[in-house]
Design a protein around this motif. Structure first.
Motif, PDB file in Angstrom:
ATOM      1  N   HIS A   3      -9.967   5.781  -7.526  1.00 15.83           N
ATOM      2  CA  HIS A   3      -9.341   4.466  -7.471  1.00 15.83           C
ATOM      3  C   HIS A   3      -9.344   3.967  -6.024  1.00 15.83           C
ATOM      4  O   HIS A   3      -9.422   4.764  -5.087  1.00 15.83           O
ATOM      5  CB  HIS A   3      -7.885   4.525  -7.951  1.00 15.83           C
ATOM      6  N   LEU A   5      -6.614   1.841  -4.098  1.00 20.47           N
ATOM      7  CA  LEU A   5      -5.305   1.200  -4.198  1.00 20.47           C
ATOM      8  C   LEU A   5      -4.737   0.809  -2.843  1.00 20.47           C
ATOM      9  O   LEU A   5      -3.943  -0.120  -2.753  1.00 20.47           O
ATOM     10  CB  LEU A   5      -4.316   2.151  -4.899  1.00 20.47           C
ATOM     11  N   SER A   6      -5.154   1.523  -1.788  1.00 20.26           N
ATOM     12  CA  SER A   6      -4.543   1.323  -0.475  1.00 20.26           C
ATOM     13  C   SER A   6      -5.504   1.747   0.622  1.00 20.26           C
ATOM     14  O   SER A   6      -6.302   2.683   0.430  1.00 20.26           O
ATOM     15  CB  SER A   6      -3.252   2.152  -0.381  1.00 20.26           C
ATOM     16  N   ARG A  98      -5.027  -7.941  -9.928  1.00 16.15           N
ATOM     17  CA  ARG A  98      -4.121  -8.624  -9.022  1.00 16.15           C
ATOM     18  C   ARG A  98      -2.829  -8.892  -9.768  1.00 16.15           C
ATOM     19  O   ARG A  98      -2.832  -9.472 -10.856  1.00 16.15           O
ATOM     20  CB  ARG A  98      -4.696  -9.934  -8.501  1.00 16.15           C
ATOM     21  N   ARG A 102       4.670  -5.010  -5.812  1.00 13.19           N
ATOM     22  CA  ARG A 102       4.180  -4.141  -4.747  1.00 13.19           C
ATOM     23  C   ARG A 102       4.228  -2.674  -5.166  1.00 13.19           C
ATOM     24  O   ARG A 102       5.252  -2.156  -5.597  1.00 13.19           O
ATOM     25  CB  ARG A 102       5.047  -4.361  -3.504  1.00 13.19           C
ATOM     26  N   LEU A 105       0.626  -0.254  -9.020  1.00 17.02           N
ATOM     27  CA  LEU A 105      -0.592   0.339  -9.568  1.00 17.02           C
ATOM     28  C   LEU A 105      -0.683   1.853  -9.369  1.00 17.02           C
ATOM     29  O   LEU A 105      -1.441   2.521 -10.061  1.00 17.02           O
ATOM     30  CB  LEU A 105      -1.829  -0.326  -8.943  1.00 17.02           C
ATOM     31  N   SER A 106       0.084   2.386  -8.430  1.00 12.85           N
ATOM     32  CA  SER A 106      -0.028   3.817  -8.124  1.00 12.85           C
ATOM     33  C   SER A 106       0.316   4.686  -9.324  1.00 12.85           C
ATOM     34  O   SER A 106      -0.429   5.612  -9.671  1.00 12.85           O
ATOM     35  CB  SER A 106       0.888   4.181  -6.943  1.00 12.85           C
ATOM     36  N   ASN A 118      -7.177  -2.241  -6.486  1.00 15.74           N
ATOM     37  CA  ASN A 118      -6.087  -3.143  -6.138  1.00 15.74           C
ATOM     38  C   ASN A 118      -6.670  -4.404  -5.505  1.00 15.74           C
ATOM     39  O   ASN A 118      -7.147  -4.386  -4.380  1.00 15.74           O
ATOM     40  CB  ASN A 118      -5.132  -2.437  -5.164  1.00 15.74           C
ATOM     41  N   ASP A 121      -1.474  -6.779  -4.423  1.00 15.64           N
ATOM     42  CA  ASP A 121      -0.243  -6.495  -5.167  1.00 15.64           C
ATOM     43  C   ASP A 121       0.951  -7.105  -4.434  1.00 15.64           C
ATOM     44  O   ASP A 121       1.613  -6.461  -3.631  1.00 15.64           O
ATOM     45  CB  ASP A 121      -0.059  -4.981  -5.399  1.00 15.64           C
ATOM     46  N   HIS A 126      -4.005  -5.305   0.272  1.00 17.12           N
ATOM     47  CA  HIS A 126      -5.210  -5.980  -0.231  1.00 17.12           C
ATOM     48  C   HIS A 126      -6.413  -5.234   0.358  1.00 17.12           C
ATOM     49  O   HIS A 126      -7.098  -5.745   1.255  1.00 17.12           O
ATOM     50  CB  HIS A 126      -5.195  -7.444   0.199  1.00 17.12           C
ATOM     51  N   ARG A 159      -0.100  -9.309   2.605  1.00 21.58           N
ATOM     52  CA  ARG A 159      -0.706  -8.017   2.265  1.00 21.58           C
ATOM     53  C   ARG A 159      -1.974  -7.790   3.086  1.00 21.58           C
ATOM     54  O   ARG A 159      -2.338  -6.661   3.377  1.00 21.58           O
ATOM     55  CB  ARG A 159      -1.013  -7.965   0.766  1.00 21.58           C
TER      56      ARG A 159
END
Length: 306
Positions: A3, A5-6, A98, A102, A105-106, A118, A121, A126, A159
Motif C-alpha cells: 500500500h 498510505l504515507s 480520497r 485523517r 486508511l491505515s 492514499n 485524507d 497526500h 496535507r
C-alpha cells in the motif's frame, strides 16, 4: 510495497527508485498492466488528482472504475471499510481513495488484499502529490541535499505541506515555512515572505483551503501580505522555481501573471503527476505479483508433501 498510505513508510532508497521509475514512464518505457483492474473512490472533490489517476491507469492498460461521491453507497450509510471490501470483491487490484478522515486508511489496509493508495485524507497526508513534487524538484536540480525549500501558505490545513516537509527533510533539504500566525503548525522554522523569496531555491505555495476555514476575513488581503506578488518574484534567485499543488486561487496565493511565468513549474507538476502515479501503481502491482508468487510457491510445496 503493498500500500502507499504515507511518506513515512518510504525510505530514501524507495523514493529514488520511484523517481527512476517515473523517468522510465515519462520516456515511454513502462510495461502494460492490461487485464488488471483499478478503482478510484473519491469522496471529496478533485479534478487534478482524480483525473491524473485515471489517465495513469489507462496509459498502463488497466480497466478503470470511477466511483463518484454522490453515487457512492457511502451516502446510504455504507462504511468506508465495506466500500473498500466491495471493490476488492469485484476484482480491483489497486484502489485510490480520497476521503476526509485523517489516518482512516491505515486500519482498513491491514484487512485489505487490494492495494490502497492514499489520494488525500483530510488534513493528513497526500503522498502521491508529494512524490510528484519531489520528481519535479529532482528534474530541476538533480537532488535535494542543501536545497532551501519554503512551503508557504495554509500550513495548518495542508496535507501536501505535511507530506512534503517530512520527505524533503529526510532527503536533506533545508525546510522553512511562511504563513500567517493563525495558519501555522506549532513546529517549524517560519520566515517572512520577503525572506522566503530571497533565500529559496524552491518556493512551494499552498492553496488557501477555504472549505476548512470558519473565518474568511483574512483571505482578501492575503496576496499583499503573504502571497507571491510581482514585486516579490523579482527578488527570487535566478534559478529558483515556483510550485503549487493546485487548484490555484489566482490573485490570492499568487499574482495571476506569475502562474505561467518562466519560474513556474505548476503545470509541469500536473504533467509529472501522471507519470509518477503510473510508477506508483506499477510498483504496487509488482509487489502484489511477488506476494501471489510466494503464496503459489508455498501452496505447491504443501501439495508436494501430501
Amino acid at each position: 510495497m503493498k500500500h502507499l498510505l504515507s511518506m513515512h513508510q518510504l525510505s530514501n532508497d524507495m523514493i529514488f527508485s520511484l523517481l527512476e521509475k517515473t523517468e522510465c514512464m515519462k520516456k515511454g518505457e513502462g510495461k502494460t498492466l492490461q487485464g488488471s483492474f483499478a478503482a478510484n473512490l473519491f469522496l471529496e472533490p478533485s479534478t487534478r488528482t482524480k483525473q491524473s489517476f485515471y489517465v495513469a491507469e489507462k496509459r498502463l492498460g488497466m480497466e478503470v472504475l470511477d466511483v463518484e461521491a454522490e453515487r457512492s453507497s457511502v451516502l446510504k450509510g455504507e462504511s468506508l471499510y465495506d466500500s473498500v471490501r466491495t471493490l476488492e470483491a469485484l476484482g480491483a487490484d489497486v484502489l485510490a481513495i480520497r476521503q476526509s478522515e485523517r489516518g482512516a486508511l491505515s486500519k482498513i489496509a491491514e484487512h485489505s488484499e487490494v492495494s490502497i493508495i492514499n489520494a488525500g485524507d483530510g488534513t493528513g497526508e497526500h503522498p502521491t502529490q508529494s512524490l510528484l513534487d519531489l520528481y519535479t524538484i529532482y528534474e530541476e536540480f538533480g537532488g535535494f541535499k542543501d536545497l532551501t525549500v519554503t512551503i508557504a501558505g495554509d500550513i495548518k490545513h495542508s496535507r501536501v505541506a505535511r507530506s512534503n516537509a517530512y520527505a524533503l527533510k529526510q532527503l536533506g533539504a533545508d525546510i522553512q515555512f511562511s504563513a500567517p500566525e493563525q495558519w501555522r503548525e506549532t513546529e517549524g522554522d517560519y520566515v517572512s515572505m520577503e525572506e522566503a523569496v530571497e533565500t529559496s531555491d524552491v518556493l512551494m505555495l499552498l492553496r488557501i483551503q477555504r472549505e476548512r476555514h470558519e473565518n474568511q476575513d483574512d483571505i482578501g488581503s492575503y496576496l499583499t501580505m503573504y502571497g507571491l506578488t510581482k514585486e516579490r518574484e523579482k527578488c527570487m534567485k535566478e534559478r529558483a522555481i515556483i510550485m503549487h499543488p493546485a487548484p490555484v486561487n489566482r490573485g490570492v496565493e499568487i499574482d495571476s501573471s506569475l502562474v505561467e511565468c518562466s519560474k513556474s513549474r505548476i503545470f509541469k507538476q500536473m504533467k509529472n503527476g501522471v507519470f509518477m502515479r503510473m510508477a506508483i501503481i506499477d510498483e504496487l502491482m509488482e509487489g502484489k505479483q511477488n506476494e501471489d508468487h510466494k503464496r503459489f510457491s508455498l501452496g505447491q510445496g504443501i501439495c508436494a508433501t501430501m
